[in-house]
Write a protein that holds these residues in place. Structure first.
Motif, PDB file in Angstrom:
ATOM      1  N   LEU A 105      73.074 119.331  -7.468  1.00 48.10           N
ATOM      2  CA  LEU A 105      73.695 118.024  -7.266  1.00 48.10           C
ATOM      3  C   LEU A 105      73.994 117.345  -8.602  1.00 48.10           C
ATOM      4  O   LEU A 105      75.077 116.779  -8.795  1.00 48.10           O
ATOM      5  CB  LEU A 105      72.800 117.148  -6.397  1.00 48.10           C
ATOM      6  CG  LEU A 105      73.364 115.833  -5.904  1.00 48.10           C
ATOM      7  CD1 LEU A 105      74.691 116.033  -5.174  1.00 48.10           C
ATOM      8  CD2 LEU A 105      72.373 115.146  -4.985  1.00 48.10           C
ATOM      9  N   GLU A 106      73.077 117.432  -9.538  1.00 48.15           N
ATOM     10  CA  GLU A 106      73.314 116.859 -10.870  1.00 48.15           C
ATOM     11  C   GLU A 106      74.432 117.605 -11.596  1.00 48.15           C
ATOM     12  O   GLU A 106      75.258 116.991 -12.277  1.00 48.15           O
ATOM     13  CB  GLU A 106      72.035 116.870 -11.702  1.00 48.15           C
ATOM     14  CG  GLU A 106      71.036 115.834 -11.263  1.00 48.15           C
ATOM     15  CD  GLU A 106      71.573 114.410 -11.330  1.00 48.15           C
ATOM     16  OE1 GLU A 106      72.209 114.036 -12.335  1.00 48.15           O
ATOM     17  OE2 GLU A 106      71.360 113.657 -10.351  1.00 48.15           O
ATOM     18  N   ALA A 107      74.482 118.927 -11.451  1.00 48.44           N
ATOM     19  CA  ALA A 107      75.566 119.703 -12.067  1.00 48.44           C
ATOM     20  C   ALA A 107      76.912 119.293 -11.471  1.00 48.44           C
ATOM     21  O   ALA A 107      77.905 119.144 -12.194  1.00 48.44           O
ATOM     22  CB  ALA A 107      75.329 121.200 -11.874  1.00 48.44           C
ATOM     23  N   LEU A 108      76.953 119.086 -10.155  1.00 48.95           N
ATOM     24  CA  LEU A 108      78.178 118.661  -9.481  1.00 48.95           C
ATOM     25  C   LEU A 108      78.622 117.287  -9.982  1.00 48.95           C
ATOM     26  O   LEU A 108      79.795 117.079 -10.307  1.00 48.95           O
ATOM     27  CB  LEU A 108      77.971 118.622  -7.968  1.00 48.95           C
ATOM     28  CG  LEU A 108      79.115 118.034  -7.143  1.00 48.95           C
ATOM     29  CD1 LEU A 108      80.359 118.910  -7.245  1.00 48.95           C
ATOM     30  CD2 LEU A 108      78.685 117.858  -5.695  1.00 48.95           C
ATOM     31  N   LYS A 109      77.691 116.353 -10.053  1.00 50.72           N
ATOM     32  CA  LYS A 109      78.031 114.994 -10.511  1.00 50.72           C
ATOM     33  C   LYS A 109      78.574 115.022 -11.937  1.00 50.72           C
ATOM     34  O   LYS A 109      79.573 114.365 -12.250  1.00 50.72           O
ATOM     35  CB  LYS A 109      76.795 114.089 -10.441  1.00 50.72           C
ATOM     36  CG  LYS A 109      76.377 113.732  -9.035  1.00 50.72           C
ATOM     37  CD  LYS A 109      75.092 112.921  -9.059  1.00 50.72           C
ATOM     38  CE  LYS A 109      74.619 112.574  -7.665  1.00 50.72           C
ATOM     39  NZ  LYS A 109      73.352 111.821  -7.682  1.00 50.72           N
TER      40      LYS A 109
END
Length: 134
Positions: free
Chosen positions: A86-90
């Motif tokens: 999720l952090e990589a996506l953001k």
């Protein structure tokens, strides 16, 4: 072995990073092994892997633009939770700010199928695609 300076090196045990045996909904495979993309920011692929460091195993989530085959952004953590990809996506979204309709392809892992991850894809206007195999 001592005479030649050889030492035994123990191989690390393989760690499975995909848990596809879950009851979360999975998306259709929109990519369907078509890896040729005509423009940037049309198809992103995401994956989780791990690296060995002196402190132990570290998990790495990356988002790649399939057009250039280059990493858009990534995130590392000592834990393999939904927060990792999720952090990589953001970070990938905010570094490129692609328009709506980007296909986001991943495996069927529980992190990608989670409610939080799917909600974030919807918020960004991305279309979810998942491999048929895990």
């Amino acid at each position: 072995m001592r005479r030649f300076g050889l030492r035994v090196r123990v191989a690390k045990k393989f760690k499975v990073t995909t848990n596809s045996k879950h009851k979360l909904p999975v998306a259709a495979n929109l990519l369907n092994r078509e890896f040729s993309v005509l423009a940037p920011d049309k198809v992103y692929v995401a994956n989780i892997s791990y690296l060995w460091t002196r402190e132990g195993r570290v998990y790495l989530a990356a988002v790649v633009d399939l057009f250039s085959r280059k990493v858009v952004d990534w995130f590392m953590s000592s834990r393999m939770t939904t927060e990792l990809p999720l952090e990589a996506l953001k970070m990938a979204y905010w570094s490129r700010k692609p328009g709506e309709g980007v296909i986001h392809h991943s495996d069927r892992g529980s992190q990608y199928a989670s409610v939080g991850y799917q909600n974030q894809l919807k918020e960004y206007g991305m279309v979810c695609s998942m491999s048929w195999r895990s």
